[in-house]
Design an enzyme around this catalytic site. Structure first.
Site, PDB file in Angstrom:
ATOM      1  N   THR A  73       0.781  -1.122   0.200  1.00  0.00           N
ATOM      2  CA  THR A  73       0.092   0.024  -0.046  1.00  0.00           C
ATOM      3  C   THR A  73       0.991   1.267   0.037  1.00  0.00           C
ATOM      4  O   THR A  73       0.593   1.994  -0.902  1.00  0.00           O
ATOM      5  CB  THR A  73      -1.058  -0.164   1.169  1.00  0.00           C
ATOM      6  OG1 THR A  73      -1.736  -1.198   0.934  1.00  0.00           O
ATOM      7  CG2 THR A  73      -1.904   1.214   1.285  1.00  0.00           C
ATOM      8  N   ASN A 141      -5.527  -9.732  -7.418  1.00  0.00           N
ATOM      9  CA  ASN A 141      -5.806 -10.566  -6.090  1.00  0.00           C
ATOM     10  C   ASN A 141      -7.124 -11.386  -6.026  1.00  0.00           C
ATOM     11  O   ASN A 141      -7.116 -12.134  -5.256  1.00  0.00           O
ATOM     12  CB  ASN A 141      -5.634  -9.505  -4.978  1.00  0.00           C
ATOM     13  CG  ASN A 141      -6.689  -8.215  -5.250  1.00  0.00           C
ATOM     14  OD1 ASN A 141      -6.453  -7.431  -6.379  1.00  0.00           O
ATOM     15  ND2 ASN A 141      -7.266  -7.895  -4.300  1.00  0.00           N
ATOM     16  N   SER A 187       5.081  -7.161  -1.754  1.00  0.00           N
ATOM     17  CA  SER A 187       4.612  -7.187  -0.444  1.00  0.00           C
ATOM     18  C   SER A 187       5.293  -8.305   0.035  1.00  0.00           C
ATOM     19  O   SER A 187       4.892  -9.437  -0.345  1.00  0.00           O
ATOM     20  CB  SER A 187       2.889  -6.946  -0.325  1.00  0.00           C
ATOM     21  OG  SER A 187       2.614  -7.194   1.038  1.00  0.00           O
ATOM     22  N   CYS A 312     -15.375  -4.970   2.527  1.00  0.00           N
ATOM     23  CA  CYS A 312     -16.287  -4.592   3.495  1.00  0.00           C
ATOM     24  C   CYS A 312     -15.895  -3.031   4.016  1.00  0.00           C
ATOM     25  O   CYS A 312     -14.899  -3.036   4.337  1.00  0.00           O
ATOM     26  CB  CYS A 312     -16.276  -5.501   4.670  1.00  0.00           C
ATOM     27  SG  CYS A 312     -17.175  -5.187   5.978  1.00  0.00           S
TER      28      CYS A 312
HETATM   29  N1  PMP Z   1      -1.891  -4.859  -4.008  1.00  0.00           N
HETATM   30  C1  PMP Z   1      -2.544  -5.990  -4.073  1.00  0.00           C
HETATM   31  C2  PMP Z   1      -2.830  -6.630  -5.414  1.00  0.00           C
HETATM   32  C3  PMP Z   1      -2.956  -6.708  -2.869  1.00  0.00           C
HETATM   33  O1  PMP Z   1      -3.550  -7.885  -3.106  1.00  0.00           O
HETATM   34  C4  PMP Z   1      -2.670  -6.248  -1.802  1.00  0.00           C
HETATM   35  C5  PMP Z   1      -3.003  -7.116  -0.594  1.00  0.00           C
HETATM   36  N2  PMP Z   1      -4.283  -7.330  -0.442  1.00  0.00           N
HETATM   37  C6  PMP Z   1      -1.950  -4.823  -1.660  1.00  0.00           C
HETATM   38  C7  PMP Z   1      -1.626  -4.251  -2.823  1.00  0.00           C
HETATM   39  C8  PMP Z   1      -1.517  -4.072  -0.387  1.00  0.00           C
HETATM   40  O2  PMP Z   1      -0.541  -4.993   0.309  1.00  0.00           O
HETATM   41  P1  PMP Z   1       0.024  -4.497   1.870  1.00  0.00           P
HETATM   42  O3  PMP Z   1      -0.963  -5.332   2.636  1.00  0.00           O
HETATM   43  O4  PMP Z   1       1.471  -5.003   1.769  1.00  0.00           O
HETATM   44  O5  PMP Z   1      -0.119  -2.893   1.834  1.00  0.00           O
END
Ligand code: PMP
Length: 372
Positions: A73, A141, A187, A312
């Site tokens: 993020t 994701n 990540s 959510c």
């Molecule tokens: N990008 C994608 C495609 C993700 O799946 C996620 C986590 N759900 C993130 C960004 C965010 O990652 P982080 O939890 O390391 O902030």
């Protein structure tokens, strides 16, 4: 913490591998700040730079290109802010950490399989000569669908624009060439590393001005004392992922069993993105008539961890923007769960999931599912 009876939520967070746990545990006893010039600090700096080298080797980039962050993020935000573009193009299936960071962005649509529409991307870039930062993730994701990053990069660069690729859900799952994007984000906890670590990798032609000021850490590009245990664990996690890549491919067989099993129970049950190339571990399954959150709770009661595709917010489930962008009805998008497998998943976990899917379907689902 709840016992992980059957954990099928690897795309949310993958359990740490033993080598990662050991490395992190060791760091917890260390003293010092990696920016200190004394011996304590230098020892920690050495461990940090070793992890940088591991991530650099994993991606075949130079260590100086890597900026450690607290996760993807932050890495996505850092790229979006640091690149300094006035114009943003964002694929319709980006993670919220991109979508919400640039709310005024133009949207690049996807087709029914969830693959980004390159002709539409080209048309958007052609209609306005203003250089843009284009964001396209490498694997979604929710569906696991892989995106044509090499071809997208060619189009983007031909128009004098730059490409940000969120590689969170493909890194360590497939041997992909990710050398084309100008900004790449990762990540740690999606790669079976610890939470709270991630990275932004800057390509050679990527403009970047640090949007946050403070100390000189990460060459002044991301000030703030680094999360040493997280980063050391991240380094070990990428090494482990590289070693285990062929084992990860084998998850595709388990996913096939899972999807064939669902189809045997409900022949018309929709599996989103099934006809497109996907990472081997992810399945997006619609159980018509049963809200995602009801399914997630029912599975949880049975000791099985899966996730709702939908987000959510304040207790209300919004249908997944990813599935809506693929043309799913709001009802289908709100009745879909994500099942994601990983390094500890066994055939018995899939059998357990299918048994419960069938029970929930017969208890709560529409008899004779219609195609979503
Ligand atoms: N990008 C994608 C495609 C993700 O799946 C996620 C986590 N759900 C993130 C960004 C965010 O990652 P982080 O939890 O390391 O902030």
């Amino acid at each position: 913490m709840a016992k992980r009876a059957i954990y099928l939520d690897y795309n949310a967070s993958a359990p740490m591998k033993p080598a990662v746990c050991e490395a992190v545990a060791e760091t917890l006893g260390w003293t010092g700040n990696p920016s200190s010039v004394h011996g304590f600090g230098r020892a920690i700096r050495g461990a940090l730079e070793n992890a940088r080298g591991q991530v650099a080797e994993f991606l075949s980039v130079q260590a100086e290109q890597i900026i450690f962050t607290s996760g993807a993020t932050e890495a996505n935000h850092l790229a979006l802010r640091g690149a300094g573009f006035a114009r943003h193009l964002v694929s319709a299936i980006e993670h919220d950490s991109i979508r919400k960071a640039v709310p005024g962005a133009e949207t690049v649509p996807v087709d029914g399989n969830g693959v980004v529409d390159l002709a539409a991307l080209e048309a958007l870039l052609q209609k306005d000569a203003t250089p843009a930062l284009v964001s396209i993730l490498s694997a979604n994701n929710e569906t696991g669908v892989l995106q044509p990053i090499k071809d997208a990069a060619k189009i983007v660069h031909a128009h004098g624009s730059r490409l940000l690729c969120d590689a969170v859900q493909s890194a360590g799952k497939l041997a992909l060439d990710l050398s084309d994007p100008d900004y790449l984000t990762l990540s740690s906890h999606k790669l079976a590393g610890p939470t709270g670590a991630g990275a932004l990798i800057l390509g050679p032609r990527a403009p970047f001005t640090a949007p946050v000021s403070g100390g000189g850490q990460e060459r002044g590009r991301r000030p703030g004392t680094e999360n040493v245990p997280g980063i050391v664990g991240f380094g070990v996690a990428v090494c482990e992922a590289a070693k285990d890549l062929s084992r990860f491919q084998k998850l595709q067989h388990l996913r096939e069993k899972l999807e064939m099993g669902v189809r045997a129970i409900a022949p018309l049950a929709k599996i989103f993105g099934m006809d497109a190339p996907r990472v081997p571990n992810t399945s997006s399954i619609c159980m018509p008539g049963v809200p995602s959150e009801t399914q997630v709770m029912a599975f949880d009661l049975a000791g099985i961890a899966v996730s709702a595709g939908a987000a959510c917010s304040s207790g209300k489930m919004d249908p997944s923007h990813v599935l809506l962008a693929m043309g799913a009805s709001s009802q289908a998008a709100s009745s879909t769960i994500r099942v994601s497998l990983g390094w500890e998943t066994k055939a018995g976990d899939i059998a357990g999931f299918l048994k419960e899917w069938e029970a929930i379907y017969h208890r709560l689902g529409k008899q004779g599912a219609t195609a979503a």
